[in-house]
Design a protein around this motif. Structure first.
Motif, PDB file in Angstrom:
ATOM      1  N   PHE A  65       0.833  -1.200   0.000  1.00  0.00           N
ATOM      2  CA  PHE A  65       0.000   0.000   0.000  1.00  0.00           C
ATOM      3  C   PHE A  65       0.870   1.252   0.000  1.00  0.00           C
ATOM      4  O   PHE A  65       2.016   1.226   0.456  1.00  0.00           O
ATOM      5  CB  PHE A  65      -0.918   0.026   1.231  1.00  0.00           C
ATOM      6  CG  PHE A  65      -1.903  -1.097   1.305  1.00  0.00           C
ATOM      7  CD1 PHE A  65      -3.136  -1.007   0.688  1.00  0.00           C
ATOM      8  CD2 PHE A  65      -1.584  -2.257   2.006  1.00  0.00           C
ATOM      9  CE1 PHE A  65      -4.056  -2.057   0.768  1.00  0.00           C
ATOM     10  CE2 PHE A  65      -2.484  -3.303   2.086  1.00  0.00           C
ATOM     11  CZ  PHE A  65      -3.716  -3.203   1.464  1.00  0.00           C
ATOM     12  N   GLU A  66       0.271   2.342  -0.482  1.00  0.00           N
ATOM     13  CA  GLU A  66       0.846   3.683  -0.379  1.00  0.00           C
ATOM     14  C   GLU A  66      -0.139   4.530   0.400  1.00  0.00           C
ATOM     15  O   GLU A  66      -1.285   4.701  -0.018  1.00  0.00           O
ATOM     16  CB  GLU A  66       1.076   4.289  -1.768  1.00  0.00           C
ATOM     17  CG  GLU A  66       2.220   3.666  -2.558  1.00  0.00           C
ATOM     18  CD  GLU A  66       3.582   4.143  -2.072  1.00  0.00           C
ATOM     19  OE1 GLU A  66       3.614   5.134  -1.308  1.00  0.00           O
ATOM     20  OE2 GLU A  66       4.585   3.527  -2.459  1.00  0.00           O
ATOM     21  N   SER A  67       0.257   5.046   1.553  1.00  0.00           N
ATOM     22  CA  SER A  67      -0.640   5.845   2.371  1.00  0.00           C
ATOM     23  C   SER A  67      -0.805   7.237   1.760  1.00  0.00           C
ATOM     24  O   SER A  67       0.037   7.686   0.975  1.00  0.00           O
ATOM     25  CB  SER A  67      -0.086   5.966   3.791  1.00  0.00           C
ATOM     26  OG  SER A  67       1.115   6.714   3.782  1.00  0.00           O
ATOM     27  N   PRO A  68      -1.893   7.949   2.095  1.00  0.00           N
ATOM     28  CA  PRO A  68      -2.113   9.307   1.561  1.00  0.00           C
ATOM     29  C   PRO A  68      -0.971  10.261   1.891  1.00  0.00           C
ATOM     30  O   PRO A  68      -0.719  11.219   1.157  1.00  0.00           O
ATOM     31  CB  PRO A  68      -3.422   9.746   2.234  1.00  0.00           C
ATOM     32  CG  PRO A  68      -4.112   8.471   2.579  1.00  0.00           C
ATOM     33  CD  PRO A  68      -3.019   7.494   2.915  1.00  0.00           C
ATOM     34  N   GLU A  69      -0.274  10.027   2.983  1.00  0.00           N
ATOM     35  CA  GLU A  69       0.845  10.885   3.368  1.00  0.00           C
ATOM     36  C   GLU A  69       2.105  10.578   2.575  1.00  0.00           C
ATOM     37  O   GLU A  69       3.125  11.249   2.747  1.00  0.00           O
ATOM     38  CB  GLU A  69       1.140  10.721   4.862  1.00  0.00           C
ATOM     39  CG  GLU A  69       0.022  11.206   5.778  1.00  0.00           C
ATOM     40  CD  GLU A  69      -1.126  10.220   5.869  1.00  0.00           C
ATOM     41  OE1 GLU A  69      -0.913   9.044   5.465  1.00  0.00           O
ATOM     42  OE2 GLU A  69      -2.216  10.609   6.318  1.00  0.00           O
ATOM     43  N   GLY A  70       2.024   9.561   1.744  1.00  0.00           N
ATOM     44  CA  GLY A  70       3.182   9.253   0.910  1.00  0.00           C
ATOM     45  C   GLY A  70       4.026   8.104   1.407  1.00  0.00           C
ATOM     46  O   GLY A  70       4.966   7.686   0.743  1.00  0.00           O
ATOM     47  N   GLY A  71       3.703   7.566   2.589  1.00  0.00           N
ATOM     48  CA  GLY A  71       4.479   6.462   3.117  1.00  0.00           C
ATOM     49  C   GLY A  71       3.998   5.122   2.574  1.00  0.00           C
ATOM     50  O   GLY A  71       2.827   4.937   2.254  1.00  0.00           O
ATOM     51  N   ALA A  72       4.923   4.198   2.448  1.00  0.00           N
ATOM     52  CA  ALA A  72       4.598   2.856   1.961  1.00  0.00           C
ATOM     53  C   ALA A  72       4.541   1.878   3.130  1.00  0.00           C
ATOM     54  O   ALA A  72       5.246   2.040   4.129  1.00  0.00           O
ATOM     55  CB  ALA A  72       5.637   2.406   0.943  1.00  0.00           C
ATOM     56  N   TYR A  73       3.689   0.876   2.991  1.00  0.00           N
ATOM     57  CA  TYR A  73       3.639  -0.163   4.010  1.00  0.00           C
ATOM     58  C   TYR A  73       3.103  -1.452   3.380  1.00  0.00           C
ATOM     59  O   TYR A  73       2.473  -1.435   2.311  1.00  0.00           O
ATOM     60  CB  TYR A  73       2.778   0.248   5.203  1.00  0.00           C
ATOM     61  CG  TYR A  73       1.307   0.446   4.914  1.00  0.00           C
ATOM     62  CD1 TYR A  73       0.390  -0.592   5.105  1.00  0.00           C
ATOM     63  CD2 TYR A  73       0.812   1.670   4.471  1.00  0.00           C
ATOM     64  CE1 TYR A  73      -0.951  -0.418   4.849  1.00  0.00           C
ATOM     65  CE2 TYR A  73      -0.526   1.855   4.218  1.00  0.00           C
ATOM     66  CZ  TYR A  73      -1.409   0.809   4.406  1.00  0.00           C
ATOM     67  OH  TYR A  73      -2.748   0.992   4.153  1.00  0.00           O
ATOM     68  N   ILE A  74       3.391  -2.559   4.035  1.00  0.00           N
ATOM     69  CA  ILE A  74       2.860  -3.850   3.615  1.00  0.00           C
ATOM     70  C   ILE A  74       1.977  -4.392   4.728  1.00  0.00           C
ATOM     71  O   ILE A  74       2.189  -4.103   5.909  1.00  0.00           O
ATOM     72  CB  ILE A  74       3.973  -4.863   3.282  1.00  0.00           C
ATOM     73  CG1 ILE A  74       4.921  -5.050   4.467  1.00  0.00           C
ATOM     74  CG2 ILE A  74       4.731  -4.437   2.040  1.00  0.00           C
ATOM     75  CD1 ILE A  74       5.982  -6.108   4.241  1.00  0.00           C
ATOM     76  N   GLU A  75       0.967  -5.164   4.337  1.00  0.00           N
ATOM     77  CA  GLU A  75       0.035  -5.726   5.304  1.00  0.00           C
ATOM     78  C   GLU A  75      -0.141  -7.204   5.004  1.00  0.00           C
ATOM     79  O   GLU A  75      -0.535  -7.591   3.902  1.00  0.00           O
ATOM     80  CB  GLU A  75      -1.299  -5.002   5.247  1.00  0.00           C
ATOM     81  CG  GLU A  75      -2.251  -5.386   6.370  1.00  0.00           C
ATOM     82  CD  GLU A  75      -3.458  -4.475   6.415  1.00  0.00           C
ATOM     83  OE1 GLU A  75      -3.393  -3.413   7.075  1.00  0.00           O
ATOM     84  OE2 GLU A  75      -4.468  -4.818   5.772  1.00  0.00           O
ATOM     85  N   ALA A  76       0.154  -8.033   6.006  1.00  0.00           N
ATOM     86  CA  ALA A  76       0.032  -9.482   5.856  1.00  0.00           C
ATOM     87  C   ALA A  76      -1.243  -9.954   6.551  1.00  0.00           C
ATOM     88  O   ALA A  76      -1.445  -9.681   7.728  1.00  0.00           O
ATOM     89  CB  ALA A  76       1.244 -10.181   6.462  1.00  0.00           C
ATOM     90  N   ALA A  77      -2.097 -10.644   5.802  1.00  0.00           N
ATOM     91  CA  ALA A  77      -3.292 -11.255   6.375  1.00  0.00           C
ATOM     92  C   ALA A  77      -2.933 -12.666   6.818  1.00  0.00           C
ATOM     93  O   ALA A  77      -2.453 -13.476   6.024  1.00  0.00           O
ATOM     94  CB  ALA A  77      -4.419 -11.286   5.343  1.00  0.00           C
ATOM     95  N   CYS A  78      -3.148 -12.961   8.099  1.00  0.00           N
ATOM     96  CA  CYS A  78      -2.738 -14.247   8.674  1.00  0.00           C
ATOM     97  C   CYS A  78      -3.956 -15.027   9.149  1.00  0.00           C
ATOM     98  O   CYS A  78      -4.850 -14.457   9.776  1.00  0.00           O
ATOM     99  CB  CYS A  78      -1.785 -14.024   9.844  1.00  0.00           C
ATOM    100  SG  CYS A  78      -0.327 -13.041   9.432  1.00  0.00           S
ATOM    101  N   GLU A  79      -3.970 -16.300   8.840  1.00  0.00           N
ATOM    102  CA  GLU A  79      -5.033 -17.187   9.300  1.00  0.00           C
ATOM    103  C   GLU A  79      -4.615 -17.822  10.609  1.00  0.00           C
ATOM    104  O   GLU A  79      -3.487 -18.293  10.751  1.00  0.00           O
ATOM    105  CB  GLU A  79      -5.325 -18.271   8.265  1.00  0.00           C
ATOM    106  CG  GLU A  79      -5.864 -17.722   6.955  1.00  0.00           C
ATOM    107  CD  GLU A  79      -6.145 -18.831   5.956  1.00  0.00           C
ATOM    108  OE1 GLU A  79      -5.369 -19.809   5.934  1.00  0.00           O
ATOM    109  OE2 GLU A  79      -7.119 -18.716   5.207  1.00  0.00           O
TER     110      GLU A  79
END
Length: 217
Positions: A130-144
């Protein structure tokens, strides 16, 4: 379960807690800790990685437990974690690999490790960028969550050899290998050397007449 010492420090508001994440990828095992220094535990060195956000953990019990959760890691200049480095996760074999979230509790005065508490276990399902509106990048892991284990086969078989792995003297399945392999002579001549049942012809006739008689009444 927290130790009594950790509980007392919690009650006094003096406990020092650091979050830890362990990833068991197919390409290697990686550990990270929310601290400025690396930390070795259980033979694995946890690298400083800033704060990894963990979603609220679901509740419930048994097969109905909702143990799914998400992990979010953002780019950070403080830890030299650039958006380009975040994309390198795609080089890892992460799908359906175990992940473990822990809290490491340290003594506030001595810095000694008091206890490592596991707060969540699961398997990584998806990894989104993802790219946040503030310009920062992040990743998100969905875990079962680990409730998925209730549907997995344990790999055991109903055989004498497998049963002996559990108990050497258990002979419950001793004759299981013979199941379906015994030849019975039933209304016909058997293989060479086998003797036909006595009065086989008259017995067949009796059965046939008795069966047809049910429809004649």
């Amino acid at each position: 379960m927290l130790s009594s010492e950790v509980k007392d420090l919690y009650d006094a508001g003096r406990i020092a807690t650091r979050q830890m994440i362990r990833f068991d990828f197919g390409t290697g095992t990686y550990g990270y800790i929310a601290d400025k220094d690396e930390f070795t535990h259980g033979g694995l060195t946890y690298q400083p990685f800033g704060l990894i956000e963990v979603s609220d953990l679901g509740g419930g019990v048994g097969t109905t437990a909702d143990g799914n959760f998400t992990l979010r890691l953002a780019a950070s200049e403080e830890f030299d974690l650039t958006p380009e480095m975040l994309t390198q996760i795609e080089d890892e074999d992460y799908r359906d690999r175990p992940v473990r979230v822990m809290d490491a509790h340290f003594h506030p005065d001595t810095g000694a490790l008091l206890q490592v508490e596991t707060v969540a276990r699961g398997y990584i399902d998806t990894m989104e960028h993802f790219e946040s509106p503030e310009g920062g990048a992040y990743i998100e892991a969905a875990c079962e969550g680990r409730q998925l284990d209730y549907t997995r086969k344990n790999g055991r078989f109903r055989t004498n050899a497998d049963q002996k792995k559990r108990d050497e003297g258990d002979m419950f399945f001793e004759h299981s290998a013979l199941s379906g392999r015994i030849e019975l002579i039933w209304g016909r001549s058997g293989p060479s050397g086998a003797q036909p049942a006595p009065n086989r012809t008259s017995w067949q006739g009796t059965v046939s007449r008795g069966f047809l008689g049910l429809f004649r009444r």
